[in-house]
Write a protein that holds these residues in place. Structure first.
Motif, short mmCIF file in Angstrom:
data_model
loop_
_atom_site.label_atom_id
_atom_site.label_comp_id
_atom_site.label_asym_id
_atom_site.label_seq_id
_atom_site.Cartn_x
_atom_site.Cartn_y
_atom_site.Cartn_z
N GLY B 222 -9.88 -50.83 32.75
CA GLY B 222 -11.30 -50.82 32.40
C GLY B 222 -11.61 -50.15 31.08
O GLY B 222 -12.78 -49.97 30.74
N GLU B 223 -10.56 -49.76 30.30
CA GLU B 223 -10.83 -49.13 29.02
C GLU B 223 -10.18 -49.91 27.89
O GLU B 223 -9.11 -50.50 28.07
CB GLU B 223 -10.28 -47.69 29.01
N VAL B 224 -10.82 -49.89 26.70
CA VAL B 224 -10.23 -50.54 25.54
C VAL B 224 -9.14 -49.63 25.01
O VAL B 224 -9.41 -48.50 24.61
CB VAL B 224 -11.29 -50.79 24.46
N VAL B 225 -7.86 -50.10 25.03
CA VAL B 225 -6.79 -49.25 24.52
C VAL B 225 -6.21 -49.82 23.23
O VAL B 225 -5.38 -49.18 22.58
CB VAL B 225 -5.65 -49.09 25.56
N PHE B 226 -6.67 -51.02 22.86
CA PHE B 226 -6.25 -51.57 21.57
C PHE B 226 -7.33 -52.51 21.09
O PHE B 226 -7.94 -53.23 21.86
CB PHE B 226 -4.93 -52.34 21.72
N ASP B 227 -7.59 -52.47 19.79
CA ASP B 227 -8.58 -53.40 19.21
C ASP B 227 -8.16 -53.60 17.77
O ASP B 227 -8.31 -52.69 16.95
CB ASP B 227 -9.99 -52.79 19.31
N GLY B 228 -7.59 -54.75 17.44
CA GLY B 228 -7.16 -54.94 16.07
C GLY B 228 -6.51 -56.27 15.81
O GLY B 228 -6.68 -57.22 16.58
N ASP B 229 -5.77 -56.32 14.72
CA ASP B 229 -5.15 -57.55 14.26
C ASP B 229 -4.02 -57.96 15.19
O ASP B 229 -3.26 -57.12 15.65
CB ASP B 229 -4.60 -57.30 12.85
N ALA B 231 -1.28 -59.22 14.54
CA ALA B 231 0.01 -58.86 13.97
C ALA B 231 0.37 -57.41 14.30
O ALA B 231 1.54 -57.04 14.31
CB ALA B 231 -0.02 -59.08 12.47
N ALA B 232 -0.64 -56.60 14.54
CA ALA B 232 -0.40 -55.18 14.81
C ALA B 232 0.04 -54.94 16.24
O ALA B 232 0.23 -53.78 16.66
CB ALA B 232 -1.67 -54.37 14.51
N LEU B 233 0.19 -56.02 16.99
CA LEU B 233 0.53 -55.88 18.41
C LEU B 233 2.05 -55.73 18.54
O LEU B 233 2.76 -56.70 18.70
CB LEU B 233 0.04 -57.13 19.13
N ASP B 234 2.55 -54.51 18.49
CA ASP B 234 3.99 -54.32 18.60
C ASP B 234 4.36 -53.78 19.98
O ASP B 234 3.50 -53.66 20.85
CB ASP B 234 4.49 -53.38 17.50
N GLU B 244 5.71 -49.95 30.78
CA GLU B 244 7.11 -50.14 30.35
C GLU B 244 7.62 -51.52 30.73
O GLU B 244 7.44 -51.98 31.85
CB GLU B 244 7.92 -49.06 31.08
N GLU B 245 8.25 -52.22 29.82
CA GLU B 245 8.84 -53.54 30.11
C GLU B 245 9.70 -53.95 28.92
O GLU B 245 9.52 -53.44 27.81
CB GLU B 245 7.73 -54.57 30.36
N ASP B 246 10.65 -54.85 29.14
CA ASP B 246 11.52 -55.29 28.03
C ASP B 246 10.82 -56.41 27.27
O ASP B 246 10.92 -57.58 27.62
CB ASP B 246 12.87 -55.76 28.60
N TRP B 247 10.11 -56.05 26.20
CA TRP B 247 9.27 -57.04 25.51
C TRP B 247 10.08 -57.99 24.66
O TRP B 247 9.68 -59.12 24.44
CB TRP B 247 8.22 -56.33 24.65
N THR B 248 11.24 -57.51 24.16
CA THR B 248 12.02 -58.39 23.28
C THR B 248 12.51 -59.61 24.05
O THR B 248 12.55 -60.72 23.53
CB THR B 248 13.21 -57.63 22.67
#
Lengths: 271, 272, 268
Positions: B222-229, B231-234, B244-248
């Motif tokens: 229920g909270e905004v923890v990211f707001d942006g481009d 491309a900045a989503l790493d 935690e998770e294996d994103w690659t």
């Protein structure tokens, strides 16, 4: 699967001893209750009449055959009346039942506190009381005739149609409704675009099904004075004209078979 | 332009679905809303057109305070906000055309809509939209006779028929296969660009979101923890949103998907 | 870029009957029928006008029912109705189980099948009230004729639905039992009974409910039960007693429905 250890090794039984005991007690209670009911019911039965029944039956049977075919001419008008009672009564009943169903369905009721319980009571009251009793009452209030029959059929149909219809309304897909709501539709538009397309097949199916039942019921409403074939039946019974009774029963039977056929065809076409 | 200001939703059970969510979407921007299940994505977009009533906070649509409107005003506001649904939410037993025209319900009176006598301009526009989403020949079919991708196209046409100033899109691809998903996302983004429409797309497929949106908002509990481009989503940001998770591994799988799709497309082209 | 023009009108394609002439003929036919049907209803408005007063008294009687002044009649009728319902349901079940099995195409040999289907058709073809009239003529007035009527009607209802359930059972399970070399009786006991039992219990409870409602009707023609009480009350224009009887019927039907839903849950 209860397995009990005994001196001779484990023994498998279908149920635990406790469950078995309860089951036998239950069956015993049903049997005892039935026997007791039987005794109370037959307390005043005159068994001589019962013993005499086969000869009575044979007597009536002998008088009832052959049916008086010429009497059929006088039955066309009552038959027309019977069909009208059923059809008009069904239409009136469905017209009343539809708003009642929308009041009774959890997702469309205007108020869960008042409208819903009231609608549910209307449905239960209408379902509990047979159309013949409604007819009895209405003939006493409005006088004999078709009108009493039509209203009696309508009153009985409200509960049947209302119950099945409100169950259909509760089964509608909520997201389709939500989508229509999101377009800014008004309440009436929500009903015609969101709910109606989803319940239409159920609506027609239920109505035709009830019409079929109503044909059967309207055939005997005349017994209490509400017009149709039953009126003829009552008159013939009063003078013990058994050949006419047989003829009327044949006509009723034919009508019932016909209406069942029509209703099956129509429901098949809808679904 | 849409402004969401300190929007909070507490359900009757006491669950806090949204906690003081705030952001602004300018004209023509396509925003992807991501986050784990139960983060409040669906509640957030439903609070914007008040299919779910927010507890606190304000929603401003071009300076109109949607949250303060009475019922009739809310209906007028809703017709300016088009909505597209996960399970398409077409009225299955109506024809495709009726579904598209139902987008006009907020504009026409009851009897007109009941008798299906919509204004000529509405009908012309509905045909134009059906042509735009590639379903011109399906107008008279019943909605339940269409495939998933086709139904979603009808859903898009219905939302556009409202002539909206904002699109709310709830998991548009969740019921579709990967290829159709991409086609639908591409269509949505193209249409938003054509019309300069702002849109909020609630989506759980992070890669689709990165590929097609101009901005990403990440919700968690229920909270905004990211707001942006996008491309900045790493990996760090994803961990902040989803845990935690294996994103690659996920990215590798998706690249294979992409390659397979390109491959299939080339083969199809070769056949023609 | 070419400018495409789009149609400006659209009519929804007809859903049921595609031929427009046939459709309009049907509408016209319905209209003519309705006019004739409504026209054939002769209403004596003066009589209806008088009746409104009685109708209002009935509504009042329903709202302020009088349980006490006819309590002896009411309680006797109620006892007759309830005992009639109980015995008729039990007797009906005992008779309909073998008939239901006999009427199942997948279990019974052809001659038995046709015989049982014949019995079912006979029982279902006539309304309870007509059967009651005939049985009262044979057995005399009183609840015994009512008991026979309800039993007869129960047989048609239960056997038909039971037979349909048996015909719908999962063939694979029956096959598996048959493969163990089971006899016909063992087949019924192991393959059919477990699959059909829960629904049969539900049907029996439902029929109990129907039998009670019907017991209120057949009293009108002399077959005992609360219907006779009700008939008398209405004949005497005692609408407050009639209201009491109707409320009792509604309450018992509600109680039966409520408890049967519980029993069904408990059985499954």
């Amino acid at each position: 699967m209860p397995v009990t250890e005994t001196a001779r090794g484990p023994v498998w039984q279908l149920r635990t001893p406790r469950a078995r005991l309860l089951m036998w007690l239950g069956w015993f209670a049903v049997v005892a209750l039935t026997v007791w009911c039987w005794q109370v019911m037959t307390k005043d039965t005159i068994w001589a009449f019962v013993a005499d029944a086969p000869s009575q039956a044979a007597d009536i049977g002998a008088r009832a055959f052959p049916p008086r075919w010429s009497y059929a001419e006088k039955l066309w008008l009552p038959l027309w009346d019977t069909i009208n009672i059923a059809t008009l009564g069904t239409m009136l009943g469905v017209a009343i039942a539809t708003p009642v169903a929308f009041m009774a369905a959890r997702n469309t009721t205007p108020s869960a506190m008042f409208a819903r319980p009231a609608a549910l009571f209307i449905i239960v009251a209408s379902r509990s009381i047979n159309s013949l009793i409604w007819a009895l009452l209405l003939v006493s209030i409005l006088g004999p005739g078709l009108l009493a029959g039509i209203i009696a059929i309508a009153l009985r149909s409200i509960g049947f149609v209302g119950k099945l219809l409100y169950e259909a309304i509760e089964e509608t897909d909520a997201t389709q409704i939500e989508a229509i709501e999101a377009t800014g539709a008004s309440g009436a538009q929500l009903l015609t675009y969101g709910y109606w397309p989803q319940i239409a097949p159920a609506f027609w199916g239920i109505s035709v099904f009830r019409w079929d039942i109503n044909i059967r019921e309207s055939a005997v409403l005349g017994l209490v004075g509400a017009g149709g074939l039953g009126l003829q039946l009552q008159a013939s019974l009063n003078v013990l004209a058994w050949p006419q009774v047989t003829m009327i029963l044949i006509v009723i039977l034919g009508t019932v078979v016909f209406s069942e056929w029509v209703s099956a065809r129509v429901r098949h076409a809808i679904i | 332009m849409l402004t969401v200001d300190a929007l909070t939703k507490t359900y009757k059970t006491g669950d806090k679905a949204l906690r003081a969510v705030g952001f602004t979407v300018p004209k023509g921007q396509v925003v992807g809303l991501i986050g784990p299940s139960g983060a409040g994505k669906s509640t957030l977009i439903r609070c914007i057109n008040r299919l779910v009533e927010p507890t606190e906070g304000r929603v401003l649509l071009n300076d109109l305070d949607v949250t303060a409107l009475p019922a009739a005003g809310l209906r007028r506001a809703r017709r300016r906000i088009g909505m597209i649904f996960q399970e398409y939410a077409l009225v299955e037993r109506l024809t495709v055309m009726e579904n598209v025209l139902s987008g006009r319900l907020g504009y026409v009176g009851f009897w007109r809509s009941f008798l299906r006598r919509f204004p000529e301009t509405d009908i012309e526009n509905a045909f134009r939209l059906l042509d735009r989403v590639g379903l011109m020949s399906h107008a008279d079919k019943r909605a339940d006779a269409l495939s998933g991708g086709q139904r979603q196209r009808v859903g898009i046409a219905r939302a556009l028929a409202q002539d909206p100033e904002l699109l709310l899109i709830d998991e548009p691809t969740a019921s579709l296969d990967p290829k159709t998903s991409r086609q639908i996302m591409r269509l949505i983004v193209e249409i938003c660009a054509e019309r300069g429409l702002p849109a909020i797309i609630n989506i759980h497929d992070v890669l689709l979101a990165q590929q097609f949106t101009q901005r990403i908002i990440g919700l968690r509990a229920g909270e905004v923890v990211f707001d942006g481009d996008p491309a900045a989503l790493d990996e760090n940001v994803l961990t902040r949103i989803y845990g935690e998770e294996d994103w690659t591994a996920m990215r590798r799988a998706a690249e294979e998907d992409d390659a397979a799709e390109r491959d299939a497309a080339e083969r199809m082209a070769g056949m023609v | 870029m070419s400018v495409t023009t789009y149609p400006r009108t659209w009519r929804r394609p007809p859903t049921m009957i595609r031929d427009a002439r046939l459709r309009y003929a049907l509408y016209a036919g319905i209209l003519v029928y309705l006019v004739l049907a409504v026209g054939s209803v002769e209403v004596n408005w003066a009589r209806v006008w008088e009746g409104l007063d009685r109708g209002w008294r009935f509504v009042l009687g329903f709202l302020q029912p009088d349980f006490t002044s006819r309590w002896r009649d009411i309680s006797q009728g109620l006892v007759e109705s309830l005992t009639m319902t109980m015995t008729a349901t039990v007797a009906g079940v005992i008779i309909s189980v073998p008939i239901g099995i006999g009427a199942a195409r997948n279990l019974a040999p052809r001659p038995v099948y046709y015989l049982c289907r014949g019995i079912i058709a006979l029982s279902r073809s006539l309304q309870e009230i007509i059967i009651a009239i005939l049985l009262v003529a044979m057995f005399g007035f009183g609840p015994f004729a009512g008991f026979l009527t309800l039993t007869f009607a129960t047989i048609g209802f239960l056997s038909k639905l039971l037979a349909e359930d048996i015909e719908d059972i999962d063939e694979a399970q029956a096959e598996a039992i048959r493969a163990t070399g089971a006899s016909w009786w063992q087949l019924v006991n192991y393959a059919v009974q477990p699959q059909v039992m829960p629904r049969l219990i539900g049907l029996v409870l439902y029929r109990f409910d129907i039998n009670f409602r019907e017991s209120a009707v057949i009293g009108i023609v002399g077959a005992g039960g609360i219907g006779a009480t009700l008939n008398t009350a209405i004949d005497r224009y005692e609408y407050d007693s009639a209201g009491a009887v109707l409320l009792i019927i509604i309450a018992i039907v509600m109680a039966a429905e409520y408890s049967s839903s519980h029993i069904r849950k408990w059985v499954q």
